[in-house]
Every structure is written in C-alpha cells, then in structure tokens.
Design a protein around this motif. Structure first.
Motif, short mmCIF file in Angstrom:
data_model
loop_
_atom_site.label_atom_id
_atom_site.label_comp_id
_atom_site.label_asym_id
_atom_site.label_seq_id
_atom_site.Cartn_x
_atom_site.Cartn_y
_atom_site.Cartn_z
N LEU A 30 -3.57 -0.36 -19.96
CA LEU A 30 -2.88 0.13 -18.77
C LEU A 30 -2.90 -0.88 -17.62
O LEU A 30 -3.93 -1.50 -17.35
N ILE A 31 -1.76 -1.03 -16.96
CA ILE A 31 -1.68 -1.78 -15.71
C ILE A 31 -1.18 -0.82 -14.64
O ILE A 31 -0.19 -0.12 -14.83
N VAL A 32 -1.89 -0.75 -13.52
CA VAL A 32 -1.47 0.06 -12.39
C VAL A 32 -0.98 -0.88 -11.30
O VAL A 32 -1.73 -1.72 -10.80
N VAL A 33 0.30 -0.76 -10.95
CA VAL A 33 0.91 -1.61 -9.93
C VAL A 33 0.97 -0.82 -8.62
O VAL A 33 1.73 0.14 -8.48
N ASP A 34 0.15 -1.24 -7.67
CA ASP A 34 0.09 -0.62 -6.34
C ASP A 34 1.13 -1.33 -5.47
O ASP A 34 0.96 -2.49 -5.10
N ALA A 35 2.21 -0.63 -5.15
CA ALA A 35 3.32 -1.22 -4.41
C ALA A 35 3.15 -1.12 -2.90
O ALA A 35 4.04 -1.50 -2.14
N ARG A 36 1.98 -0.64 -2.45
CA ARG A 36 1.75 -0.53 -1.00
C ARG A 36 1.54 -1.91 -0.38
O ARG A 36 1.17 -2.86 -1.07
N ASN A 37 1.77 -1.98 0.91
CA ASN A 37 1.67 -3.25 1.63
C ASN A 37 0.39 -3.27 2.47
O ASN A 37 0.20 -2.40 3.31
N PRO A 38 -0.47 -4.27 2.27
CA PRO A 38 -1.69 -4.35 3.09
C PRO A 38 -1.42 -4.75 4.54
O PRO A 38 -2.31 -4.66 5.38
N ASP A 39 -0.18 -5.15 4.84
CA ASP A 39 0.20 -5.45 6.23
C ASP A 39 0.73 -4.16 6.85
O ASP A 39 1.89 -3.80 6.69
N PHE A 40 -0.16 -3.46 7.56
CA PHE A 40 0.19 -2.15 8.10
C PHE A 40 1.19 -2.23 9.25
O PHE A 40 1.75 -1.21 9.64
N THR A 41 1.45 -3.43 9.77
CA THR A 41 2.50 -3.55 10.78
C THR A 41 3.87 -3.39 10.11
O THR A 41 4.81 -2.91 10.73
N LEU A 42 3.96 -3.77 8.83
CA LEU A 42 5.21 -3.60 8.09
C LEU A 42 5.34 -2.20 7.51
O LEU A 42 6.43 -1.65 7.42
N GLU A 43 4.23 -1.64 7.07
CA GLU A 43 4.21 -0.31 6.45
C GLU A 43 3.07 0.52 7.06
O GLU A 43 2.01 0.67 6.46
N PRO A 44 3.29 1.06 8.26
CA PRO A 44 2.22 1.81 8.95
C PRO A 44 1.66 2.97 8.12
O PRO A 44 0.48 3.27 8.19
N GLY A 45 2.49 3.62 7.32
CA GLY A 45 2.04 4.75 6.52
C GLY A 45 0.99 4.36 5.49
O GLY A 45 0.19 5.19 5.06
N ASP A 46 1.00 3.10 5.08
CA ASP A 46 0.04 2.66 4.07
C ASP A 46 -1.38 2.63 4.62
O ASP A 46 -2.34 2.68 3.84
N LYS A 47 -1.53 2.59 5.93
CA LYS A 47 -2.86 2.61 6.53
C LYS A 47 -3.56 3.93 6.21
O LYS A 47 -4.75 3.95 5.94
N VAL A 48 -2.80 5.01 6.23
CA VAL A 48 -3.37 6.34 5.96
C VAL A 48 -3.86 6.44 4.52
O VAL A 48 -5.01 6.83 4.28
N THR A 49 -3.03 6.06 3.55
CA THR A 49 -3.45 6.18 2.15
C THR A 49 -4.48 5.13 1.79
O THR A 49 -5.26 5.33 0.85
N ASN A 50 -4.53 4.03 2.53
CA ASN A 50 -5.54 3.00 2.30
C ASN A 50 -6.95 3.55 2.54
O ASN A 50 -7.90 3.11 1.90
#
Length: 146
Positions: free
Chosen positions: A37-57
C-alpha cells in the motif's frame, strides 16, 4: 447554534465528498494491499496556501514518520499538478508498477483527494482509491495509521 450544528455534521461526514470510497471498500483494499500500500497525502504543508490543512494537520501531521506507508505529495490547485517524483520509485516497483500498485489518496476530507486520484490515473496509475481524509473518521479509521 448553526455553526455548532455544521461543525458536528462536518466531523461525522454523514455524506461523503464525491469520489470518496466507502469505509468497507477501503478496509478491503487495505487488507488486500498489505505492505504494498502507498498512501498519498495530497495536503499542503504550506498553510498560507491551504489554511484548512492546518486543522487536519493537528489530527494527522503531514509527513509524520508514524505513517510508514504515507508520502506527502501536495495537489497544487492553481497548477492542477502533483510532483509524482515524491512517490518512492522502489515502492511503486514493489507494488507491481503503476498499473497495479495499490494507492489511497487523501487530503482533509476528500476534495483534493479526488483530484489527486484523477491526476494519478491520468499519469498511468490504475489501482487508486480516494480515502477522504482525517475529517471523515469512518474512512480514516481504515488507513489513517498506514
């Protein structure tokens, strides 16, 4: 009251985002895939580009070494691309190549996870499911520790 109701519905995800696989299908896929299995996490660690990813991070840290089969390959919304060179070539080979290696994509809740799935498919990957993400607790329970 409205925001409280919305957030609880958001967390339980009574209706999945389009393209997100059902938990039962994900569980069977994970079992069949085993160590390939490979799990590809498509979230962006740059929360200025994807602020919502900060919450799930906070629930599921992006790039965490605790997830041995996960690799962070952000889906770039602006360019509609992903840097697929971030997926280890030896993982792809060990899984039987692009045509058969089992891949689960995810983001926070499945929107970019679906775009990532479609991008992978357009680039030769044939065995891909969208797992949603940490916002979808039922789905996340099937592969979130991988």
């Amino acid at each position: 009251e409205h925001s409280e109701r919305a957030s609880s519905a958001f967390i339980t995800m009574s209706s999945r985002k389009p393209g997100v696989s059902e938990p039962e299908a994900l569980a069977a896929f994970v079992k069949e895939a085993g160590s390939r299995l490979i799990v590809v996490d498509a979230r962006n660690p740059d929360f200025t580009l994807e602020p919502g990813d900060k919450v799930t991070n906070e629930k599921a840290p992006i790039g965490s070494s605790a997830r041995a089969r996960a690799v962070n390959v952000p889906y770039n919304r602006a360019e509609k691309t992903m840097d697929l060179s971030k997926i280890p070539a030896d993982w792809i080979e060990a899984g039987g190549g692009k045509e058969s290696v089992p891949v689960i994509t995810h983001c926070g809740g499945g929107g970019r996870g679906q775009k990532a799935k479609e991008y992978l498919e357009a680039n030769g990957f044939k065995n891909v499911l969208n797992g949603g993400g940490p916002e979808d607790e039922e789905c996340w329970a099937t592969f979130g520790d991988k």
